[in-house]
Design a protein around this motif. Structure first.
Motif, mmCIF file in Angstrom:
data_model
loop_
_atom_site.group_PDB
_atom_site.id
_atom_site.type_symbol
_atom_site.label_atom_id
_atom_site.label_comp_id
_atom_site.label_asym_id
_atom_site.label_seq_id
_atom_site.Cartn_x
_atom_site.Cartn_y
_atom_site.Cartn_z
ATOM 1 N N SER A 1 0.815 -1.220 0.000
ATOM 2 C CA SER A 1 0.000 0.000 0.000
ATOM 3 C C SER A 1 0.844 1.263 0.000
ATOM 4 C CB SER A 1 -0.916 0.038 1.222
ATOM 5 O OG SER A 1 -1.764 -1.063 1.212
ATOM 6 N N HIS A 2 2.125 1.117 0.305
ATOM 7 C CA HIS A 2 3.005 2.291 0.371
ATOM 8 C C HIS A 2 4.232 2.042 -0.494
ATOM 9 C CE1 HIS A 2 0.896 4.223 3.835
ATOM 10 N NE2 HIS A 2 0.516 2.973 4.030
ATOM 11 N N PRO A 3 4.054 2.057 -1.811
ATOM 12 C CA PRO A 3 5.167 1.690 -2.690
ATOM 13 C C PRO A 3 6.399 2.557 -2.423
ATOM 14 C CG PRO A 3 3.140 1.981 -3.955
ATOM 15 C CD PRO A 3 2.857 2.470 -2.568
ATOM 16 N N GLY A 4 7.517 1.908 -2.280
ATOM 17 C CA GLY A 4 8.777 2.635 -2.125
ATOM 18 C C GLY A 4 9.052 3.158 -0.727
ATOM 19 N N ALA A 5 8.073 3.037 0.175
ATOM 20 C CA ALA A 5 8.301 3.556 1.537
ATOM 21 C C ALA A 5 9.282 2.662 2.281
ATOM 22 C CB ALA A 5 6.974 3.613 2.287
ATOM 23 N N SER A 6 10.001 3.256 3.225
ATOM 24 C CA SER A 6 10.807 2.386 4.089
ATOM 25 C C SER A 6 10.225 2.437 5.497
ATOM 26 C CB SER A 6 12.280 2.783 4.059
ATOM 27 O OG SER A 6 12.407 4.138 4.393
ATOM 28 N N TRP A 7 10.485 1.367 6.229
ATOM 29 C CA TRP A 7 9.760 1.158 7.504
ATOM 30 C C TRP A 7 10.685 1.111 8.672
ATOM 31 C CZ3 TRP A 7 4.632 1.647 7.061
ATOM 32 C CH2 TRP A 7 4.097 1.518 5.767
ATOM 33 N N GLY B 1 9.683 1.086 19.896
ATOM 34 C CA GLY B 1 8.486 1.822 19.503
ATOM 35 C C GLY B 1 8.831 3.218 19.037
ATOM 36 N N TYR B 2 9.705 3.860 19.775
ATOM 37 C CA TYR B 2 10.159 5.199 19.416
ATOM 38 C C TYR B 2 10.808 5.175 18.037
ATOM 39 C CZ TYR B 2 12.894 9.539 19.658
ATOM 40 O OH TYR B 2 13.446 10.767 19.389
ATOM 41 N N GLU B 3 11.634 4.185 17.823
ATOM 42 C CA GLU B 3 12.375 4.083 16.562
ATOM 43 C C GLU B 3 11.422 3.798 15.396
ATOM 44 O OE1 GLU B 3 14.909 2.181 13.600
ATOM 45 O OE2 GLU B 3 13.960 0.852 15.068
ATOM 46 N N LEU B 4 10.401 3.000 15.649
ATOM 47 C CA LEU B 4 9.388 2.734 14.616
ATOM 48 C C LEU B 4 8.682 4.034 14.223
ATOM 49 C CD1 LEU B 4 6.744 -0.164 14.837
ATOM 50 C CD2 LEU B 4 6.233 2.023 13.807
ATOM 51 N N LEU B 5 8.301 4.816 15.248
ATOM 52 C CA LEU B 5 7.609 6.078 14.970
ATOM 53 C C LEU B 5 8.526 7.066 14.253
ATOM 54 C CD1 LEU B 5 5.525 6.820 18.190
ATOM 55 C CD2 LEU B 5 4.672 6.154 15.933
ATOM 56 N N LEU B 6 9.788 7.055 14.632
ATOM 57 C CA LEU B 6 10.742 7.964 13.990
ATOM 58 C C LEU B 6 10.841 7.657 12.496
ATOM 59 C CD1 LEU B 6 12.756 10.269 14.650
ATOM 60 C CD2 LEU B 6 14.531 8.508 14.859
ATOM 61 N N ALA B 7 10.905 6.366 12.156
ATOM 62 C CA ALA B 7 10.973 5.975 10.744
ATOM 63 C C ALA B 7 9.730 6.460 10.006
ATOM 64 C CB ALA B 7 11.127 4.467 10.619
ATOM 65 N N LEU B 8 8.565 6.358 10.641
ATOM 66 C CA LEU B 8 7.331 6.806 9.995
ATOM 67 C C LEU B 8 7.310 8.328 9.889
ATOM 68 C CD1 LEU B 8 4.590 4.531 11.651
ATOM 69 C CD2 LEU B 8 5.707 4.234 9.431
ATOM 70 N N SER B 9 7.704 8.970 10.975
ATOM 71 C CA SER B 9 7.646 10.428 10.997
ATOM 72 C C SER B 9 8.536 11.026 9.913
ATOM 73 C CB SER B 9 8.063 10.934 12.382
ATOM 74 O OG SER B 9 8.008 12.344 12.411
ATOM 75 N N ARG B 10 9.663 10.376 9.671
ATOM 76 C CA ARG B 10 10.601 10.869 8.654
ATOM 77 C C ARG B 10 10.358 10.237 7.289
ATOM 78 N NH1 ARG B 10 16.299 10.814 12.084
ATOM 79 N NH2 ARG B 10 15.735 12.527 13.491
ATOM 80 N N GLU C 1 4.690 11.267 3.378
ATOM 81 C CA GLU C 1 3.646 12.073 4.005
ATOM 82 C C GLU C 1 2.588 11.182 4.660
ATOM 83 O OE1 GLU C 1 0.925 15.409 2.058
ATOM 84 O OE2 GLU C 1 2.977 15.384 1.244
ATOM 85 N N ALA C 2 2.238 10.126 3.965
ATOM 86 C CA ALA C 2 1.217 9.207 4.495
ATOM 87 C C ALA C 2 1.717 8.531 5.770
ATOM 88 C CB ALA C 2 0.857 8.157 3.444
ATOM 89 N N GLN C 3 2.972 8.169 5.781
ATOM 90 C CA GLN C 3 3.524 7.530 6.981
ATOM 91 C C GLN C 3 3.559 8.512 8.152
ATOM 92 O OE1 GLN C 3 7.188 6.101 5.042
ATOM 93 N NE2 GLN C 3 6.699 4.062 5.815
ATOM 94 N N HIS C 4 3.964 9.744 7.867
ATOM 95 C CA HIS C 4 4.008 10.750 8.926
ATOM 96 C C HIS C 4 2.610 10.963 9.517
ATOM 97 C CE1 HIS C 4 5.604 14.298 11.053
ATOM 98 N NE2 HIS C 4 4.384 14.777 10.871
#
Ligand SMILES: [Fe+2]
Ligand SMILES: [Fe+2]
Lengths: 238, 369
Positions: free
Chosen positions: A232-238, B198-207, B210-213
């Motif tokens: 659902s998030h092509p190219g995103a890193s996790w 958990g913090y590190e997971l959120l940091l990856a999303l935040s950075r 746009e959808a992940q943030h």
């Protein structure tokens, strides 16, 4: 690299199925044990898939027909006895196979040597449970027998030589592997007061095509769930 | 569980009281004869001297009951707490995250195991406590009655929920009851792993994209207030606090711990690039800490009463797993009885091998992270 893919996919898919038990196990100790086995397998899968390419691309972006795992490992969990039957069939196979790979000097010798200790624990866990359930109560005996019977037809596929592990240098003699497996499984099943299933182990509609990318219906749903977020998030890193 | 290590020192202090009372002695309430008074004096002295109370030491019935209630609630929270995160194991978006999450959920099962074992030193059993949980007679932390709607919730739980748990639990490592304190030392180490992951997971999303943030911000918006409620009702409304403080089961008040947690989170949220959903958070120079907005205690009460979004779902899944596992436990017991008639059969199957495996999870994460 098809051998790494085949063995990696076995580990990846079985790990996923065991992960489905989280929060549903019959006793707290089994929450820990099943997660432990799932984690071992996931670790093995990551090493093996990384020999082929990017682990996440391989796990999350392949279509169903590109997976090379055995049909046995993709079978749904069923009840606890069903899961234990799957564990018995696979862990005895994996243990015997990895012992041989570890003893050889092929490219998998190193990782097999490391994994074989983990797999020995998986096998012991499965065998202990087959004994407890087979020789426990009438109900558990019946459920254990039913698990063994249902999955029996998926066991023949395990002994089709894996491409890349079919030469003498690999250290694996697939016929010997099969007879050792059958002897070991028979021993545990009989000690558990259970009966070795009588039906066919391959041929006809029995399993035999997972290694060629032909899977069973439940597998499509399994990877749909596994891959959904990543895709659902092509190219995103996790 | 190392339930005996600190035993001997305490034994000395309590001396003859122990010999007379023995384990689980229950002096009737209001009993005023000399031995009972001796017991109480020795107990009070041990608590005052910051010594550990051990299972075989005499202790007041109310102390025992308070501990059982608290440890049971804590153990139940560990195992119910597996559910919201297990919800994402099969959908974890990378294999590395999947390994971390599986190991975390496994750790929580391990925490449940240590805590039930620690509670058993007080003369109860895991079966009894689970029955009470399933019957709704004992609680678990209300935080787990909120749903995990997106992947970012896994990060928010690690950062905020495990974070709040650590703030609550670090003082419990000095709790007056030995087995509980020792279980907490081990648990807190693992919880701090969870918080960082958990913090590190959120940091990856935040950075990330746009959808992940946005996913990360939404999760923090939903988990922030419930996390603050984890410290329990405000001090002026807390029914158990005063006695627990006197017994050194509890060492800081709910509000004190809550403020400490807010002070920890504010700079971390900033570093994450995420906002805490409270416009009233600001530094208070005089207090040397942060002020924050009013908590909606009516929501807390509603969730506590069973009206949270997932109360029914969580307890139903727990009951179902237990009921569906009954035949497995029965089989293990029957097998043990058949094959080891001379020995005391293990109460639960595979306990030895499984608990030996518990500590492996942190290694897994270390290897794979
Ligand atoms: Fe925990
Ligand atoms: Fe945790």
């Amino acid at each position: 690299m098809s051998a790494a893919l085949a063995l990696g996919d076995d580990a990846l898919v079985l790990s996923h199925r065991l992960g489905e038990w989280a929060g549903h196990a019959p006793v707290l100790e089994e929450e820990v044990a099943l997660a432990n086995i799932a984690l071992d397998l996931l670790g093995q899968a990551r090493v093996l898939l990384s020999l082929v390419g990017d682990e996440d691309e391989l796990a999350y972006l392949r279509e169903e027909r590109a997976f090379r795992n055995l049909q046995l490992v993709e079978q749904p969990n069923g009840d606890f006895a069903h899961t234990i039957a799957r564990q018995l069939y696979f862990s005895v196979y994996q243990h015997l196979l990895y012992e041989r790979l570890a003893a050889g000097d092929g490219e998998f010798a190193g990782l097999a040597a490391k994994a074989v200790k983990e797999v020995a624990y998986h096998r012991d866990h499965a065998e202990q449970w087959v004994l407890r359930l087979g020789d426990g109560t009438e109900e558990s005996h019946g459920r254990m027998q039913s698990g063994l019977d249902t999955l029996w037809r998926f066991t023949g596929e395990m002994f089709q030589p894996v491409e890349g592990l079919d030469s003498p240098e690999s250290g694996v003699d697939w016929q010997v592997l099969e007879s050792s497996w059958l002897a070991a499984v028979t021993d545990v099943v009989e000690r558990a007061t259970l009966t070795v299933p009588a039906g066919p182990r391959s041929g006809g509609w029995a399993a035999g095509a997972g290694r060629q990318g032909l899977h069973t219906e439940p597998f499509g749903r399994m990877i749909a769930e596994m891959q959904h977020l990543h895709r659902s998030h092509p190219g995103a890193s996790w | 569980m190392a339930a005996v290590t600190a035993h001997q020192t305490t034994q000395k202090t309590l001396g003859t009281a122990n010999a007379a009372g023995g384990a689980g002695s229950t002096a009737a309430a209001g009993e005023t004869d000399a031995p009972a008074a001796d017991h109480l004096a020795a107990f009070d002295a041990a608590v005052a001297a910051d010594e550990r109370i051990e299972p075989r030491d005499w202790m007041p019935d109310a102390y025992r009951a308070t501990l059982i209630r608290q440890m049971a609630q804590h153990a139940h929270s560990e195992i119910i707490g597996m559910q919201p995160e297990a919800n994402w194991i099969t959908r974890a978006p990378s294999l590395r995250r999947k390994a971390i999450l599986m190991a975390k959920v496994q750790d929580e099962a391990g925490h449940g195991l240590y805590l039930y074992s620690a509670a058993e030193t007080l003369g109860t059993s895991r079966e009894e406590l689970l029955d009470k949980l399933h019957a709704g007679r004992q609680r678990y932390s209300s935080i787990f009655n909120y749903p995990t709607l997106t992947w970012a919730d896994v990060g928010a739980i690690g950062w905020l929920v495990d974070g709040a748990a650590i703030t609550n639990q670090v003082p419990l490592c000095r709790c007056s009851y030995g087995p509980y304190a020792r279980a907490m030392v081990r648990i807190c180490k693992e919880e701090s792993f969870h918080q960082r992951q958990g913090y590190e997971l959120l940091l990856a999303l935040s950075r990330g994209t746009e959808a992940q943030h946005a996913m990360a911000q939404d999760a923090v918006n939903r988990w922030w207030w419930p996390s603050l409620m984890m410290f329990g009702p405000p001090d002026d409304a807390s029914s158990h606090s005063e006695q627990s403080m006197a017994w050194k089961i509890k060492r800081h008040s709910n509000d004190e711990l809550r403020r400490r947690f807010v002070d920890i989170c504010v700079p971390q949220a900033e570093a994450l690039g995420l906002e805490l959903p409270d416009p009233d958070i600001r530094w208070n120079e005089e207090l040397g800490g942060h002020d924050f907005g009013a908590i909606d205690w009516s929501e807390f009460q509603e969730v506590l009463k069973g009206n949270g979004p997932c109360n029914d779902q969580r307890i139903s899944q727990r009951r179902r797993a237990h009921e569906e596992g009954a035949w497995v436990r029965d089989a293990a017991a029957a097998y043990a009885a058949k094959h080891a008639p001379a020995q005391t059969s293990p109460r639960t199957p595979a306990s030895a091998s499984a608990s030996a495996q518990t500590s492996a999870s942190a290694q897994h994460v270390e290897e794979t992270a």
